[in-house]
Design an enzyme around this catalytic site. Structure first.
Site, short mmCIF file in Angstrom:
data_model
loop_
_atom_site.label_atom_id
_atom_site.label_comp_id
_atom_site.label_asym_id
_atom_site.label_seq_id
_atom_site.Cartn_x
_atom_site.Cartn_y
_atom_site.Cartn_z
CG ASP A 164 -10.13 160.01 76.55
OD1 ASP A 164 -10.26 159.73 75.47
OD2 ASP A 164 -9.66 159.00 77.07
N GLY B 201 -15.37 143.54 80.48
CA GLY B 201 -16.05 144.04 79.26
C GLY B 201 -17.20 145.12 79.45
CG ASP C 216 -10.59 154.41 80.57
OD1 ASP C 216 -11.53 155.37 80.57
OD2 ASP C 216 -10.71 153.73 79.57
C1 GLA Z 1 -12.23 154.03 76.61
C2 GLA Z 1 -10.78 154.65 76.64
C3 GLA Z 1 -10.78 156.13 76.93
C4 GLA Z 1 -11.91 156.82 76.40
C5 GLA Z 1 -13.19 156.24 76.25
C6 GLA Z 1 -14.12 156.87 75.64
O1 GLA Z 1 -12.48 153.95 77.75
O2 GLA Z 1 -9.92 154.03 77.15
O3 GLA Z 1 -9.44 156.62 76.87
O4 GLA Z 1 -11.40 157.19 74.91
O5 GLA Z 1 -13.09 154.96 75.76
O6 GLA Z 1 -14.45 158.12 76.29
#
Ligand code: GLA
Length: 395
Positions: A37, A123, A179
């Site tokens: 991302d 977590g 996310d």
């Molecule tokens: C975490 C980060 C996301 C993404 C994932 C890996 O969740 O918050 O932005 O980079 O790792 O895909």
């Protein structure tokens, strides 16, 4: 926790009376498109039904008071002095970070009392933090809009970006947008096919047929996670700069095709960085194939792409851990498992697997026992439904 039970705790903590409002926002599972991302790549997360619920009441002053149903911590902050709390809180920093970013964005916030209840495991790599950020951003922005007499619907994408900025500026994790976007924009029974460069997205029906999405929590979180995350981002930047020598027009790694990478990879002198970029480039291609597979109801192919994604994260990007590798490998040995991979940032947390309904019970029993025998800890299993994104619900 039931809303009525939360209301009782709210009254005990903050006192009776006033109008109570309820906001929720979910955690997410990423089906495929890991660690791309922040390289402008495509991702395919889905919102979970595990979520953060906030009960909130406006205040007439500038105090923001926070409490969680399961913690003995009480945060009492002045909206004009939020910076003072940076790096000092055991809990509550996501909320204060969001309040600060909303104000920087021009929202005239009002004080509020907020009680949080989370069903997203902390977590576990399922974005419990994004769930807190988006639910807080939604609540405080709705209150600010009402204060200003604005009647517009909340701009959920903007709130996702606010949540991401809180991570960058208040928490110190240089995360991508996946996310918060998934938490804000999820849709029941759909995955989100999101282009992280443009934020164009499509809700893709999650046709799992006789299969289920099963999340398996390693119940470990290795402490290096945050620093390794930022390290990977820098490695990607270094790789991009090297490739630009041959391809000056590329803006991000997602613009590089696997063919271009093969042609120009030796421009990246550092072998480790070269492997990192190999992961990103191939993972982006896998997401495009996955969306196609999903739309054609080809779950077998989708499962294979998930396995390939895990292998790439294990050997090239090196963000898995022994526990995740073990779970993915054992899952793949079992009948009825179409694919299994780590999900989220890595270094612990969960795997996501697509498993035939009829094989789920034996998967849980067998893999649970093997994991316990190997690591001496219990794994947790969630048969996961896909839910909606952040919203206000009636109280
Ligand atoms: C975490 C980060 C996301 C993404 C994932 C890996 O969740 O918050 O932005 O980079 O790792 O895909």
């Amino acid at each position: 926790m039931e809303i009525n039970e939360m209301k009782k705790i709210f009254a005990e903590t903050f006192g009776e009376g006033g109008e109570l409002r309820v906001f929720t926002s979910p955690g997410r599972v990423n089906l495929i498109g890991e660690h791309v991302d922040y390289c402008g790549g495509p991702v395919m997360p889905a919102a979970l039904t595990m979520k953060t619920t906030v009960i909130a009441r406006k205040r007439d002053d500038r105090r923001l008071r926070l409490k969680a149903t399961d913690l003995d911590i009480f945060v009492d902050a002045d909206l004009d002095k939020l910076e003072d709390f940076k790096g000092k809180l055991k809990w509550g920093d996501y909320q204060l970070g969001v309040a600060l970013e909303l104000q920087k964005d021009g929202y005239d916030l009002c004080g509020a009392d907020l009680l949080f209840d989370d069903t997203v495991p902390h977590g576990g790599g399922l974005s419990s933090s994004a769930a807190i950020e988006v639910s807080t951003a939604l609540c405080l922005s709705v209150f600010a809009d009402e204060k200003a007499g604005r009647k517009s619907e909340p701009d959920m994408i903007k709130l996702a970006l606010i949540g991401q900025r809180a991570e960058h500026n208040f928490i110190g994790v240089n995360c991508g947008i996946m996310d918060q976007f998934a938490s804000a924009m999820g849709k029941k029974d759909h995955a989100i096919f999101l282009d992280c460069a443009t934020l164009d997205f499509e809700h893709v029906p999650l046709n799992l047929g006789d299969c289920r999405l099963v999340l398996t929590n390693t119940n470990v979180k290795h402490s290096l996670g945050n620093s390794k995350y930022n390290e990977r981002r820098s490695e990607c930047e270094a790789g991009l700069e090297a490739l630009k020598k041959a391809m000056p027009d590329i803006k991000q790694l997602a613009d590089v095709s696997p063919e271009d990478f093969e042609k120009h990879k030796m421009l990246i002198e550092n072998e480790t960085v070269r492997r990192r970029i190999k992961h990103v480039v191939n993972e982006c291609a896998r997401v495009h194939e996955s969306v196609k597979a999903m739309k054609e109801n080809n779950l077998e192919l989708f499962g294979q792409l998930m396995n390939a994604s895990h292998d790439s994260l294990q050997y090239d990007y090196e963000v898995t851990c022994e526990e995740l590798d073990f779970l993915s490998a054992e899952a793949r040995k079992m009948d009825g498992v179409l694919g299994s991979r780590m999900t989220g940032a890595g270094f612990g947390g969960c795997t996501v697997s697509i498993i035939k309904d009829s094989a789920v019970d034996s998967y849980i029993k067998n893999v649970g026992a093997l994991y316990k025998e190997k690591f001496g800890i219990e794994a947790s299993f969630y048969i996961s439904d896909v839910g909606d994104g952040g919203m206000e619900i009636s109280c």
